[in-house]
Write a protein that holds these residues in place. Structure first.
Motif, mmCIF file in Angstrom:
data_model
loop_
_atom_site.group_PDB
_atom_site.id
_atom_site.type_symbol
_atom_site.label_atom_id
_atom_site.label_comp_id
_atom_site.label_asym_id
_atom_site.label_seq_id
_atom_site.Cartn_x
_atom_site.Cartn_y
_atom_site.Cartn_z
ATOM 1 N N LYS A 85 1.328 -1.076 -0.165
ATOM 2 C CA LYS A 85 -0.041 0.540 -0.249
ATOM 3 C C LYS A 85 0.864 1.570 0.117
ATOM 4 O O LYS A 85 1.511 1.140 0.795
ATOM 5 N N VAL A 86 0.853 2.186 -0.404
ATOM 6 C CA VAL A 86 1.124 4.021 -0.999
ATOM 7 C C VAL A 86 0.353 4.319 -0.860
ATOM 8 O O VAL A 86 -0.707 4.324 -1.127
ATOM 9 N N ILE A 87 0.240 5.929 0.316
ATOM 10 C CA ILE A 87 -0.672 6.626 0.777
ATOM 11 C C ILE A 87 0.195 8.105 -0.428
ATOM 12 O O ILE A 87 1.257 7.990 0.704
ATOM 13 N N VAL A 88 -0.548 9.107 -0.997
ATOM 14 C CA VAL A 88 -0.467 10.064 -1.121
ATOM 15 C C VAL A 88 -1.433 10.598 -0.635
ATOM 16 O O VAL A 88 -3.084 10.809 -0.515
ATOM 17 N N GLN B 226 2.147 19.794 -3.920
ATOM 18 C CA GLN B 226 3.318 18.771 -3.243
ATOM 19 C C GLN B 226 2.388 18.009 -2.738
ATOM 20 O O GLN B 226 1.050 18.162 -2.304
ATOM 21 N N GLN B 227 3.231 16.404 -2.268
ATOM 22 C CA GLN B 227 2.330 15.602 -1.954
ATOM 23 C C GLN B 227 3.426 14.759 -1.378
ATOM 24 O O GLN B 227 4.356 15.018 -1.229
ATOM 25 N N GLN B 228 3.149 14.592 0.301
ATOM 26 C CA GLN B 228 3.750 13.968 0.658
ATOM 27 C C GLN B 228 2.996 11.596 0.505
ATOM 28 O O GLN B 228 1.860 11.558 0.168
ATOM 29 N N VAL B 229 4.230 11.061 -0.100
ATOM 30 C CA VAL B 229 4.226 9.913 -0.447
ATOM 31 C C VAL B 229 4.953 8.563 0.988
ATOM 32 O O VAL B 229 5.481 8.831 1.643
ATOM 33 N N ILE B 230 4.063 8.359 1.326
ATOM 34 C CA ILE B 230 4.270 7.401 2.603
ATOM 35 C C ILE B 230 4.295 5.551 1.749
ATOM 36 O O ILE B 230 3.139 5.213 1.342
ATOM 37 N N ALA B 231 5.048 5.176 1.761
ATOM 38 C CA ALA B 231 5.922 3.310 0.972
ATOM 39 C C ALA B 231 6.256 2.918 2.031
ATOM 40 O O ALA B 231 7.116 2.786 2.868
ATOM 41 N N GLY B 232 5.038 1.430 2.782
ATOM 42 C CA GLY B 232 5.661 1.504 3.863
ATOM 43 C C GLY B 232 6.534 2.156 5.121
ATOM 44 O O GLY B 232 5.545 2.941 5.691
ATOM 45 N N GLN B 233 7.799 2.055 5.660
ATOM 46 C CA GLN B 233 7.830 3.100 6.644
ATOM 47 C C GLN B 233 8.818 4.680 5.835
ATOM 48 O O GLN B 233 9.423 5.449 6.343
ATOM 49 N N HIS B 234 8.355 4.289 4.644
ATOM 50 C CA HIS B 234 9.503 5.363 3.886
ATOM 51 C C HIS B 234 8.682 6.818 3.324
ATOM 52 O O HIS B 234 7.262 6.505 2.880
ATOM 53 N N HIS B 235 8.845 7.997 3.799
ATOM 54 C CA HIS B 235 8.126 8.905 3.056
ATOM 55 C C HIS B 235 8.983 9.716 2.657
ATOM 56 O O HIS B 235 10.163 9.873 2.936
ATOM 57 N N LEU B 236 8.187 10.175 1.026
ATOM 58 C CA LEU B 236 8.896 11.196 -0.016
ATOM 59 C C LEU B 236 7.961 12.033 0.156
ATOM 60 O O LEU B 236 6.871 12.002 0.127
ATOM 61 N N ILE B 237 8.791 12.884 -1.292
ATOM 62 C CA ILE B 237 7.582 14.245 -1.265
ATOM 63 C C ILE B 237 7.631 13.755 -3.129
ATOM 64 O O ILE B 237 8.852 13.890 -3.393
ATOM 65 N N ALA B 238 6.368 14.401 -3.211
ATOM 66 C CA ALA B 238 6.408 14.243 -4.470
ATOM 67 C C ALA B 238 5.434 15.951 -4.954
ATOM 68 O O ALA B 238 5.309 16.865 -4.140
ATOM 69 N N ASP B 239 6.459 16.185 -5.995
ATOM 70 C CA ASP B 239 5.875 17.929 -6.429
ATOM 71 C C ASP B 239 5.404 18.273 -8.332
ATOM 72 O O ASP B 239 6.762 17.139 -8.844
ATOM 73 N N GLU B 240 5.268 19.134 -8.595
ATOM 74 C CA GLU B 240 5.653 19.270 -10.023
ATOM 75 C C GLU B 240 7.177 20.305 -9.825
ATOM 76 O O GLU B 240 6.456 20.879 -9.403
#
Length: 135
Positions: A4-7, A16-30
C-alpha cells in the motif's frame, strides 16, 4: 514488497504531496515549469525510478544466481511523447550500463533479463486500474 502507498496533499505547496510507502516518507511535486515548487520528483519520475530500480535489482539477482562477473549496474531513464498511429503515446527509454568482465553473450542475456523485470512487464502490458471514492 510494499502493498500500500498513501499519497496526500501536504499543504506545503500548490501540488506538493506526501508519499508514504511502508516506513518510507517521500515528497512528490511538479517542476516549476508546471506550476509546482520542484520540492520532489514529479509523478513520471517516480514511475521511471521504479522501473530503473526494478531493472537494476533484477539484473543483480540474475547475475548473482548465475555467478556472472557483473560489478555494477546503472540505468538512465527518460520520458517523452511520441506519435504512434496518429495518437500521442508516452515513451520511456532505458539506457543500461553493465560493468564487469562480461562476454557479448552475457551482456545480451542480461538485456533480455532486463526486459523481464516485473515493473517492465507491468508497464508494457495493459494494467487494470480501479478507482473508487471513499466516504
Amino acid at each position: 514488497m510494499s502493498s500500500k502507498v498513501i499519497v496526500a496533499e501536504n499543504g506545503q505547496g500548490r501540488y506538493q504531496q506526501q508519499v508514504i510507502a511502508g516506513q518510507h516518507h517521500l515528497i512528490a511535486d511538479e517542476p516549476a515549469s508546471m506550476g509546482g515548487a520542484d520540492a520532489g520528483p514529479a509523478p513520471f519520475d517516480f514511475i521511471m525510478s521504479g522501473l530503473g530500480a526494478c531493472t537494476s535489482m533484477t539484473l543483480r539477482m540474475y547475475a548473482e544466481r548465475k555467478e556472472l562477473p557483473l560489478t555494477r549496474v546503472s540505468v538512465e531513464l527518460s520520458h517523452d511523447k511520441v506519435e504512434i498511429d496518429g495518437a500521442q503515446r508516452d515513451r520511456i527509454t532505458r539506457h543500461i550500463t553493465l560493468e564487469g568482465d562480461l562476454s557479448a553473450e552475457q551482456r545480451q542475456r542480461l538485456l533480455e533479463i532486463a526486459n523481464k523485470c516485473p515493473v517492465h512487464r507491468a508497464l508494457s502490458q495493459s494494467i487494470q486500474l480501479e478507482c473508487n471514492l471513499l466516504d
